[in-house]
Structures are given as structure tokens and as C-alpha cells.
Write an enzyme that holds these catalytic residues in place. Sequence first.
Site, PDB file in Angstrom:
ATOM      1  N   SER A   1      71.999  39.019  76.552  1.00 26.54           N
ATOM      2  CA  SER A   1      71.488  38.484  76.902  1.00 26.54           C
ATOM      3  C   SER A   1      70.832  38.245  75.837  1.00 26.54           C
ATOM      4  CB  SER A   1      70.414  37.504  78.348  1.00 26.54           C
ATOM      5  OG  SER A   1      70.074  37.579  78.223  1.00 26.54           O
ATOM      6  N   ASP A  15      78.723  33.877  85.121  1.00 21.32           N
ATOM      7  CA  ASP A  15      77.624  33.595  83.640  1.00 21.32           C
ATOM      8  C   ASP A  15      76.916  32.223  84.949  1.00 21.32           C
ATOM      9  OD1 ASP A  15      75.291  34.178  82.063  1.00 21.32           O
ATOM     10  OD2 ASP A  15      75.550  36.095  81.215  1.00 21.32           O
ATOM     11  N   HIS A  59      75.561  36.938  85.096  1.00 22.55           N
ATOM     12  CA  HIS A  59      74.407  37.174  83.162  1.00 22.55           C
ATOM     13  C   HIS A  59      74.745  38.557  83.884  1.00 22.55           C
ATOM     14  CE1 HIS A  59      71.985  36.219  80.048  1.00 22.55           C
ATOM     15  NE2 HIS A  59      71.118  37.116  80.446  1.00 22.55           N
TER      16      HIS A  59
END
Length: 511
Positions: free
Chosen positions: A196, A404, A442
Site C-alpha cells: 500500500s 483491491d 488490498h
Amino acid sequence: MHQMMNDGARGSRLGAGISGLVVAIALAAPPAYSATCDSLKSLSLPEATVDSVQLVAAGAFTQPGGRAGRGGNAFADLPAFCRVALTAKPSNDSDIKIEIWLPAENWNSKYQAVGNGAWTGAIGYAAMADALRRGYATSSTDTGHVGGSASFAMNHPEKAIDFAYRSEHEMVVKSKAIINAFYGGAPKYSYWNGCSAGGRQAMKEAEMFPADFDGIIAGSPGLDWSGRSAQAVRIAQILENEAARLTQTHLQALHTAVVAACDANDGLKDGLISNPASCKFDPKTIQCKNGDAPDCLSAAQVETVKAIYSPLKSRGREIPGLAYGSELNWTDLGWSQSARATGLDHYRYLVYNDPEWTISKFNPETDPAKLEQGVSGDIDARNPDLKAFFVRGGKLLMYHGWADPQISPLGATTYYEQAKRTLSGTNIGNSFRLFVAPGMAHCGGGEGPNDFDKIGTLEQWVEKGAAPNMIVASHAKAGAVDRTRPLCPYPQIATYKGTGSIDEAANFVCK
Ligand SMILES: [Ca+2]
């Protein structure tokens, strides 16, 4: 060089001078490295101070200010380590906290830096613990601020630069110096491991500081960090209209329809969309015919869904939408609370310097272009020229989830193609491999196999020259693995051989 006591020499002197009993004790003691943990307190580092050093006994670490957790102390299995805390001040306005953990014995001779998430200003203890368990010297930074908001950046451009890339590079330089002092030598291999925001940091390192690492793991990277903020605020603005929001029931109905339309496009009906680019689903097909119902969408909801899938195009900038198949992960109001919050903060504190700026003020025509100005654009990791990193032999392992909901995987595939074009002629597969996991959310989770050994894969590639031709990932339900599947280097996909269980990786090939 500073002076330091050599534990090994001290042990020998004692052993030679006193009794055999002392010799036995000395031999049983942990192997000594070049410096004691305590001696690192007096280490002199440019533009930084050592705040504290502590030799932490095996199992004794507890997270500062942390909660005990349901299972007791999550760090109880940690081996003994030397814990060093630093503050780095590369600018007048910098206040960068860094921790470095050094295994007190059985160091694997390597260094692993770990990344952060969103706007997080905190040391990543859990990720450091994972690295330490594998024998790594490891470090993490709070990126130069405290807390999870971007408010630190307002009228503090130097702090914004610290967040963008400087704190990470400072951490690497300082960590290597401390490793050198403690062990008496440089790490044999150095790795970055982040997802991320940590994936964005990974790519800033690869693009700007190609000598920092031998191998880099960039998970779900926020490459176009500022563009993603524009996309987030655009969707949030649509969702300000209550009628445009979707409940979890609507999302389930939508997801079921998308899977029904596109599951087989990749050659196998397995509930996963392995090639979203081939999906031509039109949300209008599940628009309600006669008023509202749980299993159909209103006209306003159809428009929301179209916007989430579609790119935001603004003055030459094209910011990708989310992929087909990601619908179950759109949570809050039919989308993502975290994406909304990070996007709103970006505009408030890095574009407008106005804490009162609201989503209703967003102008999709003009606002996305403003993101490239000043420190807002410095945060992005969009430079596809990775030659300097690759020429040094650097290996880049990028991964992303097709499902995601926070950062579009289409940003990663586009970047991969750009990097490939930039290399013109040379084989990008020697240096850069992208693995996009079908059904993964994610940084992990989701309907598809999403658990796999990233650092082990990178070690094999960097240290043994074994480039990953596939990575076996698993999916678990209630703690039990119910499906394994190869993840394949993009643009290959896992292809069923035609016989055997579709839940076993051995029955698939990458092609
Ligand atoms: Ca499928």
C-alpha cells in the site's frame, strides 16, 4: 571510527585468566558481534541522534502503548535483539523517528526495511517482528510525523518531503551505519518489504535511491498516490447523494452478476476473474425494471458503479478505476471509507492548505490537475525509468490484488508496461516481475488465494538467481486452506491443465 568493546576478546581474556568454569560460561554465551548494544548509544550519526538503546531479552518485547491483544503478547516469540531508537533531522522542520532491531544472535547477515500504510505516522512493529523472526536486522520509521492524518503536511513542505521519500532513505542510510557498527560489516543483502503506502515507498526507493536495496517488494503500490486521491474524492462526491449508495446486499447482487458474466473468460469457471480486462460487464443489465429491490440497482446506483469502474480523465491525466470482480470489497456506502479519508486529506492538506475543504467542492475538471503541483506530486512514484536499479542487479517483486478496493491494480499493470517500454529491448523479466492475484483484496484477504511467501521468493531470486516463474498462493476459510493456486508473472495467468482438482495449484500452469 568510534571505540567499542569487543565482547569476544573480553570473553577470551576472562577464560584464559580464570577457571575452566568461566570458559564454559563464556562459550555458552551468545556469539559476540563487533559492538555491544550499549555502545551504540554513543554512535555519532550525521543529522541524527540516538535516543535510546536496549538489549531486549527473548520474549520480553511489548509494543509501546500497545494493547495486549486477544492472544496475549503477539511478540512473545521474538528472539533477543538490540533495539535502537533514533531521531533524524535532515531539515530544520524534520522530526523523523526510526527504530532498528538487531538480532543479538543468529543474524542472517541481511537487512530488511519495512513500510507503512496510508498516512500512518507510526513504527511498524508487527512487520519488524516478522523480519526479526527470520533473522533479519530490520527497521521502520514513523515517516516524520505522528498519527494517521495528513494534517502534518499543511504549511510544512519539509515534513511532506520526509513523508514522500526522505524519511525512508534516511532510515536506510542510518540503519546500514548501525548494522555496520554492531556487526562489524555491511549487510550481505538489503531488502525493502512494504504494501500500500509501503508499496509506494518501495517504488520511490527503486526510482530515486537505486543503491539502497538489492531487492524490493512493492505490494499494492500507491504509484499514482495523488491521482488515487482524485479518484477517491470523485467517488465520495457521487456518494454524497444517498440514493447513489449501495448496501452490502446490492454489492453482493452486483458481484454475482459480474462473476456470472466474466468468470469463464479466463478459461475456467472457478468464481474468480483472472483476466478482468476481458470483462465487458454492463451494470445496466442489473438495473431494476419495476422499482427498487435487493437484487437489482437503481439508475443512480448504476451510475455509481460505472464511475467506480471507469477511469477519471482530466487534462491528460488518466487515473484508473477499480477492476471487475472487486465489488465485495467496496464496503462503506458502497465503497471504501479508507480511500475516502486519505483522498480528502490529500486535497485538504497538500493541495488547498484548508482543513475546511469539503468533498462537495471537488471539481473533476480542474482539481485532478492541481495534484501534480508542489509536494503533492512529490509523493507520487510514477517514474517508470528503473534502469539505475536494474543495472545494479536490483530485483523488483511487485504484487497486487485484482479485487483491491483501495488502489487500482490497473495502475500496477500500466506502470509495468511503461517500465517495459522504458527498458526498450532488454528483458524486463530479469529485473521486474508483477504478480496480480485474482480475487485478492488490498494487500491480502479476499475470495482468491492471497497468502504467499513474498520475502522467501525475493531471497531465492536475489541470492540464488531463481527468478519466480510462479508463486503458490493459498486461500483459507476458518483457518483451513481450501484452495491453492499459482500466481503468475503478468501478463500470464494461471491456466487449468484440464484434469484434477481446481483447488490444487499443481493442476495449473502459468501461460
Ligand atoms: Ca475464472
